[in-house]
Enzyme design. Sequence first.
Site, PDB file in Angstrom:
ATOM      1  N   ASN A   1       0.882  -1.167   0.000  1.00 51.10           N
ATOM      2  CA  ASN A   1       0.000   0.000   0.000  1.00 51.10           C
ATOM      3  C   ASN A   1       0.922   1.218   0.000  1.00 51.10           C
ATOM      4  OD1 ASN A   1      -1.768   2.076   0.451  1.00 51.10           O
ATOM      5  ND2 ASN A   1      -2.362   1.436   2.520  1.00 51.10           N
TER       6      ASN A   1
ATOM      7  N   LYS B   1       0.216   4.238  -0.238  1.00 51.43           N
ATOM      8  CA  LYS B   1      -0.371   5.445   0.362  1.00 51.43           C
ATOM      9  C   LYS B   1      -0.089   6.635  -0.564  1.00 51.43           C
ATOM     10  CE  LYS B   1      -0.063   3.141   4.757  1.00 51.43           C
ATOM     11  NZ  LYS B   1       0.013   3.196   6.197  1.00 51.43           N
TER      12      LYS B   1
ATOM     13  N   HIS C   1      -9.395   1.342   4.749  1.00 53.79           N
ATOM     14  CA  HIS C   1      -8.127   1.517   5.470  1.00 53.79           C
ATOM     15  C   HIS C   1      -8.340   2.444   6.669  1.00 53.79           C
ATOM     16  CE1 HIS C   1      -4.022   2.591   6.431  1.00 53.79           C
ATOM     17  NE2 HIS C   1      -3.670   1.473   5.812  1.00 53.79           N
TER      18      HIS C   1
ATOM     19  N   GLU D   1      -6.666   4.779   7.790  1.00 53.39           N
ATOM     20  CA  GLU D   1      -6.421   6.215   7.505  1.00 53.39           C
ATOM     21  C   GLU D   1      -7.639   6.846   6.847  1.00 53.39           C
ATOM     22  OE1 GLU D   1      -2.741   5.574   5.440  1.00 53.39           O
ATOM     23  OE2 GLU D   1      -1.839   4.958   7.341  1.00 53.39           O
TER      24      GLU D   1
ATOM     25  N   GLU E   1      -5.291  -5.026  10.330  1.00 48.47           N
ATOM     26  CA  GLU E   1      -4.274  -3.998  10.574  1.00 48.47           C
ATOM     27  C   GLU E   1      -4.555  -3.293  11.899  1.00 48.47           C
ATOM     28  OE1 GLU E   1      -2.277  -2.708   6.642  1.00 48.47           O
ATOM     29  OE2 GLU E   1      -3.959  -1.382   6.985  1.00 48.47           O
TER      30      GLU E   1
ATOM     31  N   GLY F   1       2.521   2.312  10.711  1.00 47.23           N
ATOM     32  CA  GLY F   1       3.477   3.410  10.580  1.00 47.23           C
ATOM     33  C   GLY F   1       4.162   3.790  11.880  1.00 47.23           C
TER      34      GLY F   1
ATOM     35  N   SER G   1       3.495  -2.131  10.165  1.00 47.29           N
ATOM     36  CA  SER G   1       4.944  -2.206  10.369  1.00 47.29           C
ATOM     37  C   SER G   1       5.532  -3.570  10.021  1.00 47.29           C
ATOM     38  CB  SER G   1       5.311  -1.793  11.799  1.00 47.29           C
ATOM     39  OG  SER G   1       4.906  -0.441  12.037  1.00 47.29           O
TER      40      SER G   1
ATOM     41  N   GLY H   1       2.970  -1.093   4.142  1.00 42.23           N
ATOM     42  CA  GLY H   1       3.062   0.331   3.813  1.00 42.23           C
ATOM     43  C   GLY H   1       4.509   0.721   3.529  1.00 42.23           C
ATOM     44  N   GLY H   2       5.167   1.291   4.526  1.00 40.18           N
ATOM     45  CA  GLY H   2       6.523   1.819   4.383  1.00 40.18           C
ATOM     46  C   GLY H   2       7.491   0.908   3.640  1.00 40.18           C
TER      47      GLY H   2
HETATM   48  P1  13P Z   1       3.122   0.410   7.556  1.00 34.89           P
HETATM   49  O1  13P Z   1       3.640  -0.890   6.966  1.00 34.89           O
HETATM   50  O2  13P Z   1       3.866   1.601   7.064  1.00 34.89           O
HETATM   51  O3  13P Z   1       3.001   0.334   9.035  1.00 34.89           O
HETATM   52  O4  13P Z   1       1.642   0.574   6.991  1.00 34.89           O
HETATM   53  C1  13P Z   1       0.760  -0.489   7.088  1.00 34.89           C
HETATM   54  C2  13P Z   1      -0.468  -0.157   6.342  1.00 34.89           C
HETATM   55  O5  13P Z   1      -1.227   0.715   6.725  1.00 34.89           O
HETATM   56  C3  13P Z   1      -0.741  -0.895   5.107  1.00 34.89           C
HETATM   57  O6  13P Z   1      -2.004  -0.636   4.642  1.00 34.89           O
END
Ligand code: 13P
Length: 251
Positions: free
Chosen positions: A9, A11, A95, A97, A167, A173, A213, A234-235
């Site tokens: 993802n 983002k 999600h 967010e 999640e 994050g 994470s 994500g990251g």
């Molecule tokens: P991170 O891997 O950056 O923690 O993000 C996870 C996420 O929200 C994937 O949708």
Amino acid sequence: MRKKVIAGNWKMNKTPAETTVFINELSKVTAGKNNCDIIACVPFVDIQNAVAAAKGTNIKIGAQNVHFEKSGAFTGEISADMLLDLGVEYVIIGHSERRQYFGETDDTVNLRVKAALSAGLIVILCIGELLAQREDGITSEILSMQTKKALKGLTKDQMKNVIIAYEPVWAIGTGKTATAEQANEACLIVRDAVAEIFDKETAENTIIQYGGSMNAKNAAELLAMENVDGGLIGGASLKSADFGIIVDAAQ
Ligand code: 13P
């Protein structure tokens, strides 16, 4: 045996030009690794470049949101048909967010899931508890409620095109990952909720990912758990080498 699904993802990261370069790079890293499904969920404006660069590779492209109406006066929104027309196969819905910053609710998540499935997209449905909810000991209730509300009105057949991403919001994050045991336990709670709504067979066949994470260091341990069928990353999905190591762990 459920196939593992590793999805990035991105983002709000990478421009269209950066997308072409990155997918080209990533496809070299993932070449020949066909024991898991590999998806990149990119910003809307990157989709065209991502689809073009992923053509002929084992990388599939997803979006990060979709509106529930087919068309109309919804300024700034994107429909499922628009995504399909561009060659998108997957879409992230719900999600945390989106829930936190853009007013997404369990009801709108349900509407989006239904619209995406009707159009022919594969849904990656996100659910997860807040830190305060975990501390209050209501994780199980929250996960079960979010799952049931998001999947309300779906058929067993439609569930073949639904992936659920557990999640925990406190792990997104933050660098704080759930332990492998916590992830496994939560994914099992979600699986049990799916069994309650549909049946055991549907639950056994549903792909349930962990996200929060997940990185090159902890992926192998998380992915080894019985109920963790992949990752939503994500990251670490923004660096091809790291994403490649996670894909390797899923092999
Ligand atoms: P991170 O891997 O950056 O923690 O993000 C996870 C996420 O929200 C994937 O949708």
